[in-house]
Write a protein that holds these residues in place. Structure first.
Motif, PDB file in Angstrom:
ATOM      1  N   ILE A  89       0.777  -1.100   0.170  1.00  0.00           N
ATOM      2  CA  ILE A  89       0.210   0.022  -0.102  1.00  0.00           C
ATOM      3  C   ILE A  89       1.077   1.358  -0.025  1.00  0.00           C
ATOM      4  CG2 ILE A  89      -1.794   1.082   1.149  1.00  0.00           C
ATOM      5  CD1 ILE A  89      -2.821  -1.675   2.548  1.00  0.00           C
ATOM      6  N   GLY A  90       0.813   2.017  -1.076  1.00  0.00           N
ATOM      7  CA  GLY A  90       1.727   2.823  -1.327  1.00  0.00           C
ATOM      8  C   GLY A  90       3.348   2.578  -1.382  1.00  0.00           C
ATOM      9  N   ASP A  91       4.240   3.092  -0.476  1.00  0.00           N
ATOM     10  CA  ASP A  91       5.263   2.635  -0.314  1.00  0.00           C
ATOM     11  C   ASP A  91       5.729   1.759   0.965  1.00  0.00           C
ATOM     12  OD1 ASP A  91       6.343   4.137  -2.718  1.00  0.00           O
ATOM     13  OD2 ASP A  91       6.767   5.866  -1.385  1.00  0.00           O
ATOM     14  N   THR A  92       4.685   1.067   1.390  1.00  0.00           N
ATOM     15  CA  THR A  92       4.925   0.273   2.517  1.00  0.00           C
ATOM     16  C   THR A  92       4.439  -1.138   2.508  1.00  0.00           C
ATOM     17  OG1 THR A  92       4.339   2.052   3.925  1.00  0.00           O
ATOM     18  CG2 THR A  92       3.958  -0.020   5.037  1.00  0.00           C
ATOM     19  N   TYR A 112      12.335   3.261   5.562  1.00  0.00           N
ATOM     20  CA  TYR A 112      13.097   3.556   6.633  1.00  0.00           C
ATOM     21  C   TYR A 112      13.739   2.090   7.259  1.00  0.00           C
ATOM     22  CZ  TYR A 112      11.614   8.016   6.331  1.00  0.00           C
ATOM     23  OH  TYR A 112      11.364   9.420   5.739  1.00  0.00           O
ATOM     24  N   GLY A 113      13.065   0.916   6.824  1.00  0.00           N
ATOM     25  CA  GLY A 113      13.269  -0.417   7.585  1.00  0.00           C
ATOM     26  C   GLY A 113      12.133  -1.109   7.678  1.00  0.00           C
ATOM     27  N   CYS A 114      12.265  -2.127   8.354  1.00  0.00           N
ATOM     28  CA  CYS A 114      11.232  -3.322   8.807  1.00  0.00           C
ATOM     29  C   CYS A 114      10.917  -3.192  10.085  1.00  0.00           C
ATOM     30  CB  CYS A 114      11.478  -4.595   8.156  1.00  0.00           C
ATOM     31  SG  CYS A 114      11.643  -4.546   6.312  1.00  0.00           S
ATOM     32  N   TYR A 115       9.611  -3.363  10.681  1.00  0.00           N
ATOM     33  CA  TYR A 115       9.540  -3.619  12.147  1.00  0.00           C
ATOM     34  C   TYR A 115       8.369  -4.462  12.370  1.00  0.00           C
ATOM     35  CZ  TYR A 115       6.187   0.230  11.266  1.00  0.00           C
ATOM     36  OH  TYR A 115       5.223   0.834  10.513  1.00  0.00           O
TER      37      TYR A 115
END
Length: 115
Positions: A89-92, A112-115
């Motif tokens: 979804i978008g850049d996520t 910015y990374g994964c969480y």
């Protein structure tokens, strides 16, 4: 002239060997620096990957994209199955599924990374 063409052909073949892959857009076979081999087949929105480790073990992955969601499943080298989904979804990217040990996983990845 024939000798020059043969040298160019050998040079191109050597460059392909360095890259580790050969084939077309719908089927490629690759080998990495550790001696592992990967065969990738693409059919429309579906990709099938077979991996063969240098030690002789085998693993596989299937991916099928429908809209903004990709469904993954496969078998690990020890024969255990796993599955998951990735939704963009978008850049996520939102990832979830069950790993080959039966454990549920979930992550969200952004630039910015994964969480």
């Amino acid at each position: 002239m024939k000798r020059t063409l043969a040298i160019v052909a050998l040079s191109l073949a050597a460059q392909s060997a360095v890259a580790g892959c050969f084939g077309t857009g719908s089927f490629k076979s690759c080998t990495d620096d550790s001696g592992n081999t990967y065969n990738v087949q693409k059919f429309g929105n579906t990709t099938h990957l077979d991996g063969y480790s240098a030690d002789g073990s085998h693993w596989s992955q299937n991916s099928n994209t429908i809209g903004n969601t990709t469904y993954h499943d496969g078998y690990s080298a020890d024969g255990d199955s796993w599955n998951g989904t990735t939704t963009k979804i978008g850049d996520t990217l939102y990832n979830s599924g069950t790993d080959s040990d039966g454990n549920y996983y979930q992550s969200t990845c952004t630039s910015y990374g994964c969480y």
